[in-house]
Design a protein around this motif. Sequence first.
Motif, PDB file in Angstrom:
ATOM      1  N   THR A 108      18.995  28.195  50.613  1.00 49.28           N
ATOM      2  CA  THR A 108      17.995  29.396  51.050  1.00 49.28           C
ATOM      3  C   THR A 108      16.670  29.035  50.270  1.00 49.28           C
ATOM      4  N   GLY A 109      15.896  30.307  50.474  1.00 49.30           N
ATOM      5  CA  GLY A 109      14.553  30.049  49.862  1.00 49.30           C
ATOM      6  C   GLY A 109      14.365  29.638  48.366  1.00 49.30           C
ATOM      7  N   ARG A 110      15.128  29.891  47.526  1.00 42.96           N
ATOM      8  CA  ARG A 110      15.051  29.384  46.192  1.00 42.96           C
ATOM      9  C   ARG A 110      16.144  28.480  45.801  1.00 42.96           C
ATOM     10  N   GLY A 111      16.569  27.510  46.903  1.00 40.47           N
ATOM     11  CA  GLY A 111      17.458  26.202  46.680  1.00 40.47           C
ATOM     12  C   GLY A 111      18.821  26.601  46.439  1.00 40.47           C
ATOM     13  N   LYS A 112      19.360  27.895  46.852  1.00 42.78           N
ATOM     14  CA  LYS A 112      20.774  28.259  46.485  1.00 42.78           C
ATOM     15  C   LYS A 112      21.598  27.859  47.638  1.00 42.78           C
ATOM     16  N   GLU A 136      16.738  40.291  51.454  1.00 40.09           N
ATOM     17  CA  GLU A 136      16.286  39.128  51.357  1.00 40.09           C
ATOM     18  C   GLU A 136      16.072  38.523  49.941  1.00 40.09           C
ATOM     19  N   GLY A 137      16.181  39.306  48.732  1.00 38.13           N
ATOM     20  CA  GLY A 137      16.089  39.048  47.549  1.00 38.13           C
ATOM     21  C   GLY A 137      17.470  38.588  47.095  1.00 38.13           C
ATOM     22  N   TYR A 138      18.396  39.110  47.694  1.00 39.04           N
ATOM     23  CA  TYR A 138      19.572  38.960  47.213  1.00 39.04           C
ATOM     24  C   TYR A 138      20.285  37.447  48.046  1.00 39.04           C
ATOM     25  N   ILE A 139      19.655  37.004  49.045  1.00 37.44           N
ATOM     26  CA  ILE A 139      19.887  36.145  49.817  1.00 37.44           C
ATOM     27  C   ILE A 139      19.198  34.847  48.790  1.00 37.44           C
ATOM     28  N   ALA A 140      17.960  35.079  48.687  1.00 36.96           N
ATOM     29  CA  ALA A 140      17.268  33.951  47.779  1.00 36.96           C
ATOM     30  C   ALA A 140      18.057  33.684  46.371  1.00 36.96           C
ATOM     31  N   GLU A 141      18.514  34.871  45.916  1.00 41.84           N
ATOM     32  CA  GLU A 141      18.844  34.712  44.186  1.00 41.84           C
ATOM     33  C   GLU A 141      20.422  34.312  44.401  1.00 41.84           C
ATOM     34  N   ARG A 176      14.743  25.137  57.374  1.00 43.58           N
ATOM     35  CA  ARG A 176      13.598  24.680  56.675  1.00 43.58           C
ATOM     36  C   ARG A 176      12.769  26.153  56.904  1.00 43.58           C
ATOM     37  N   THR A 177      12.662  26.333  58.191  1.00 43.51           N
ATOM     38  CA  THR A 177      11.807  27.569  58.607  1.00 43.51           C
ATOM     39  C   THR A 177      12.458  29.100  57.850  1.00 43.51           C
ATOM     40  N   LYS A 178      13.678  29.063  58.000  1.00 43.11           N
ATOM     41  CA  LYS A 178      14.357  30.343  57.567  1.00 43.11           C
ATOM     42  C   LYS A 178      14.274  30.249  56.090  1.00 43.11           C
ATOM     43  N   ALA A 179      14.352  29.404  55.471  1.00 43.00           N
ATOM     44  CA  ALA A 179      14.231  29.281  53.710  1.00 43.00           C
ATOM     45  C   ALA A 179      12.797  29.642  53.671  1.00 43.00           C
ATOM     46  N   ALA A 180      11.830  29.192  54.467  1.00 43.32           N
ATOM     47  CA  ALA A 180      10.406  29.587  54.139  1.00 43.32           C
ATOM     48  C   ALA A 180      10.311  30.957  54.184  1.00 43.32           C
ATOM     49  N   LEU A 181      10.864  31.532  55.162  1.00 40.15           N
ATOM     50  CA  LEU A 181      10.671  32.994  55.428  1.00 40.15           C
ATOM     51  C   LEU A 181      11.473  33.760  54.173  1.00 40.15           C
ATOM     52  N   ASN A 182      12.585  33.256  54.033  1.00 41.46           N
ATOM     53  CA  ASN A 182      13.490  33.924  52.846  1.00 41.46           C
ATOM     54  C   ASN A 182      12.505  33.744  51.524  1.00 41.46           C
ATOM     55  N   LEU A 196       4.201  27.839  57.236  1.00 41.06           N
ATOM     56  CA  LEU A 196       4.556  29.228  56.813  1.00 41.06           C
ATOM     57  C   LEU A 196       4.321  29.066  55.216  1.00 41.06           C
ATOM     58  N   LEU A 197       4.712  28.105  54.549  1.00 39.81           N
ATOM     59  CA  LEU A 197       4.385  27.885  53.137  1.00 39.81           C
ATOM     60  C   LEU A 197       2.927  27.710  52.624  1.00 39.81           C
ATOM     61  N   ALA A 198       2.234  27.210  53.653  1.00 39.25           N
ATOM     62  CA  ALA A 198       0.818  26.808  53.370  1.00 39.25           C
ATOM     63  C   ALA A 198      -0.129  28.016  53.250  1.00 39.25           C
ATOM     64  N   ARG A 199      -0.130  28.973  53.847  1.00 36.56           N
ATOM     65  CA  ARG A 199      -0.816  30.114  53.880  1.00 36.56           C
ATOM     66  C   ARG A 199      -0.006  31.371  54.466  1.00 36.56           C
TER      67      ARG A 199
END
Length: 269
Positions: free
Chosen positions: A49-53, A70-75, A99-105, A222-225
Amino acid sequence: MAFHSIDWTRPWLATLAARGRRWQSAALDGYPSYLAELNGDATQAALVTGRGKPLAFIAQEELPPGASYEGYIAETGRVPTRHNLHDFFNALMWFTYPRTKAALNSHQADQIDAFGVGPTRGGLRDALTLFDENAVLFPCADPRLADALRRFDWHTLFIDERASWSTRCEARLFGHALLEKLVAPYKACTGHAWIVDVPPEYFAADESTARAMLDESVSMSLLARPIDSRAFAPLPVLGVPGWWPANESPEFYGDATVFRPGRRTRIQC
């Protein structure tokens, strides 16, 4: 609508059908079978996910009270998932464009950390949610076609340049709410197109390579800006050549209630 309503012969679902049919069968067996199928794939794919979990799927009721989705998914890496079409297509996108889903998350979780979960999301979170729910990826190797989309020039995009589809541009559905809507297609169904500049060789690549190229490009952008809602262009999806029998006739595009005139000057995707 129920899981049995999904028609994998629809052109927009063709590249998703192999995994989708298997998941559909599991979903029809019941909620536990469905979650087990998703988690078996998640373990094999080793997605994060967005924070590597490590990615996993849980029943919706396991989301702790008061926790942000979204916060729960990331953590935790755990995606609360209901036994319905909306969350079915959401899960499918985690495997299609990880990768796109992880960037959004990641962006969503960062915004929640910074500002909390209030009565409104704010501009950035609204745009991220719009992308997640209703985006159509528009890989394009010809700036004239991207410009036609931005300017609502449907005649150029769908009639004059019809032969360019699949060779210089294409549409790929990303938004899981949009995918859900298209289980029962209707002419006015419109996605929010995110234009992706790709090299010409993208269109000669095999499906796995093309999808990976697209996932990398979109996630990096998405991550760039930060993005906002003005970064999208409306795209009536049943106008895509080959996606709907009626659009073989040029008269199909004459319906101004669907293919609206207009001009966009601030789209920057």
